[in-house]
Structures are given as C-alpha cells and as structure tokens.
Design a protein around this motif. Structure first.
Motif: not given
Length: 394
Positions: A151-154, A159-160, A166-173
């Motif tokens: 959570v904190i990392g994202w 979100g990048r 580049l964007p990181i998928a929100t499904r990880y969060l």
C-alpha cells in the motif's frame, strides 16, 4: 543570443551539469525552476491516508469511548453486575494499543496480498516466486524496500515506477487493500468475539483484544488464519483473471493442502462434521478418521457442485473464469465442509445469473463479476456461519 544569468553562463562550457541538460534537449533556466517545483511538490496520495489514519486514532481513543458506552446501554440496558474502570491515561494507552493491533492485522493481510499478487502474476506464466527480487515489468530495475512496502509503496511512487515512471497497475493496490480488509474484518468478527460466528464452537467467556490476542487462544487464532487465507486465495484467483491468466491446477492443489492441513492436526477445527445434515447419529468421537472423512467429503462435494454449476454458467464466461470457479469449489469444500460448499455455490450461482446479462458483451467483465459475486456470497456466509448452520439444522 539570449541573455542568461551569470550563474547560468558560469555553468556553460565543459560543466557536466550543462552537458546533461543539453543532452536532455533543455534550454535555459525555466527547466531548473520546474525541477525545483517538482521536488517540493507534496505527495498527497501518501499524506492524505496517513492523516486519515491519525484522525481515526483520535476518534477511537477519545470520542469512541462515549459512543461505545451508549451502544452498550442501548443494546443491553440492564446494568452489569461488575465493571472495570480505568483512569484516563490507562484507557487512552489501551485503546491506542487496540487501534495499532487492528492496523497490524490490516497490514499483515496487505503483506499477504502483496505476495499473492506476485504468485498470481508469475506462477501461471511459469516464473519462480521464491528467488529473484521484485522488478519493474517495463525497465527491469530491481525495486527498493520502500517500493515493495504494501500500500505505502504504491502511494509513495504515485502509481508509477520510480525509475522509468511508467504506470503501475492499480490492481496491485486494490488487491493489497481488499485482502488487508478481509483480515481486519475477520479479526473483528471471528477472533476478538471468541469465535461467535463458528458453528458448534463454545464461545469464549472472556472476549476482546485482551483475552483473545494479548492472551493468545491459539486454536482460535489457527482457525482465523485458516479462514483468512481461504478468502485471500480466492481473491488471488480474481487477480489472475484480471490478467487473463489461468492459475495452474498443480499449484492450486498445493494451496489446498497447505490451507486444509491444520484440520488434520487440530481436530477441534472440524466445526461442521461430515455427518451433520444426514440421518446419521453423532455418537462416534472426534478422531483422525472422522476429520479425514469430513475433509474428503468437503473436497468431493465442493468439486462436484462447482463442476455442475460451471456447466450451467453463461457461455460468455471465459475459460479461465470457469477454471477458477471449479478451483474455488475445492478450496471452499475442504475448509468449510460440504454443507457450506453446497449452500455457497447454489446461492452464488443464482445471485450471478441476473448480473450476467449486463456483461454478456464483455466476457472479461462477466468473469470478474462471477468471481466477485462468489467471494461476496462466501464471505457473507462465513460472517453468519453459526446462524446459517443453526437454521438448516447442523
């Protein structure tokens, strides 16, 4: 030639800073000012949740005492025969510890969700999950510790990726938040209530944080972890379906063995026995044979009812969704018993039918809705498992 400040002219020539700026295609001081503004920009994606967390601590520690007392009087107006009073500093300290313990359960679940994110993305494509640190899928740079923090990392990276941006998928969060919330809600419903939702379970006389967590009831904690991992594994299947991947059966059977095996070593975890609901006397004691029969009956019924209802699913559900539906049957039957598997799959199938028509032109959305409906029904059943088992005579 445009007049530039002396500081800028001093940087011209062979200075490395000016060369790096020139290579980036920049001209003049405005770029430097923009960089400074970017450095000083506040990360509200991280600050806002932290402020909400502190505000929640304040509400729970101070006004929450009066609110809980009012709810107790409304729920049970009869005066207690005894009560424990604490001074204000003691009460604030205890409630702060309780609040931090609740957050710890959420964060523990989010950590499990972070690991299951890796499993859901790597195992179906044949990648290892034990060796090799987490890397960005675009630039292949190894992520640092703060970037891997659930959570904190994202939120920290907005979100990048911290390297290629580049964007990181929100499904990880969302996976981390959902699984963390499951662990926290189950803690409130099953753990600190002394197992109030478990059928055929003698609820502890003294409940609450102090008597179930700080003075550990290990059998109850084992049951809690087993049920929390059940729902975390089901959410992992949703993550695989979001990527269009099919979780391998061999790996899934490994999850089933790990999560179901505590029932064989802690026999009181057999909350509903294989003979419950059948015209068979329960005169025989709890034993390894009885627990093994309950486990096999649950696995068999879960696989059978999932396979039958899978055939009757709408044709627009994808193949990976049908596989995950059957895999969920094995897990639910093995952990909760054949009675719960029968109820959950029948209710989940009927609940999904009216929703499926809205997604008949979008197979991916139809698949995700199918799995989300099933998990919602299964989680609701578990919240009121004791009451449902009593209604159907178990």
């Amino acid at each position: 030639m445009t007049d530039l400040p002396k500081s800028w002219n001093a940087l011209n020539g062979t200075n490395a800073f000016s060369q790096s700026v020139a290579l980036e295609g920049d001209v003049g001081p405005p770029r430097i000012r923009r960089r400074r503004k970017r450095i000083l920009r506040i990360n509200w994606m991280l600050i806002a949740p932290l402020l909400l967390w502190v505000f929640g601590w304040y509400l729970y520690t101070y006004p929450g005492v009066a609110w809980e007392e009012g709810l107790r009087k409304w729920w049970n107006p009869k005066p207690k025969t005894w009560s424990t009073t604490w001074s204000s500093p003691q009460r604030e300290l205890i409630r702060t510890i309780q609040y931090l313990a609740t957050f710890w359960f959420f964060y523990f679940g989010a950590s499990i969700g972070s690991f299951l994110n890796v499993v859901a993305g790597r195992w179906p494509v044949g990648k290892g999950i034990v060796f090799g640190g987490s890397k960005c899928p675009y630039c292949a740079n190894r992520l640092r510790f703060i970037h891997n923090t659930p959570v904190i990392g994202w939120l920290w990276c907005k979100g990048r990726c911290a390297f290629c941006h580049l964007p990181i998928a929100t499904r990880y969060l969302w996976m981390e938040v959902i699984i963390g919330s499951i662990f926290m809600v189950l803690m409130f419903r099953e753990l600190i209530t002394g197992g109030a939702n478990l059928p055929n379970w003698r609820v502890e006389s003294f409940v609450g944080f102090e008597n179930t967590i700080f003075s550990p009831k290990w059998l109850l904690i084992t049951a809690y972890l087993q049920h929390a991992m059940l729902f975390a594994s089901l959410v992992m299947l949703v993550s695989s379906s979001m990527e269009g991947l099919r979780f391998p059966w061999l790996g899934w059977f490994g999850f089933v063995v790990i999560i179901c095996s505590p029932k064989l070593f802690y026999m009181p975890l057999e909350f509903v026995r294989w003979s419950d609901g059948l015209a068979i006397a329960r005169s025989f004691p709890i034993s390894f044979l009885s627990t093994g029969s309950t486990l096999l009956a649950g696995l068999g019924m879960g696989g059978a009812v999932a396979g039958l209802t899978c055939v009757m699913l709408p044709k627009w559900v994808t193949s990976d969704g049908r596989t995950h539906w059957r895999q969920a049957g094995w897990m639910v039957g093995g952990v909760l018993g054949w009675q719960a598997a029968l109820v959950i799959f029948v209710v989940g199938w009927f609940a999904y039918l009216p929703l499926s028509m809205a997604f008949r032109h979008n197979p991916r959305a139809a698949t995700l809705t199918l799995l989300a409906t099933f998990i919602t029904v299964a989680f609701g059943h578990h919240m009121f498992w004791r009451e449902i088992a009593s209604m159907i005579g178990l």
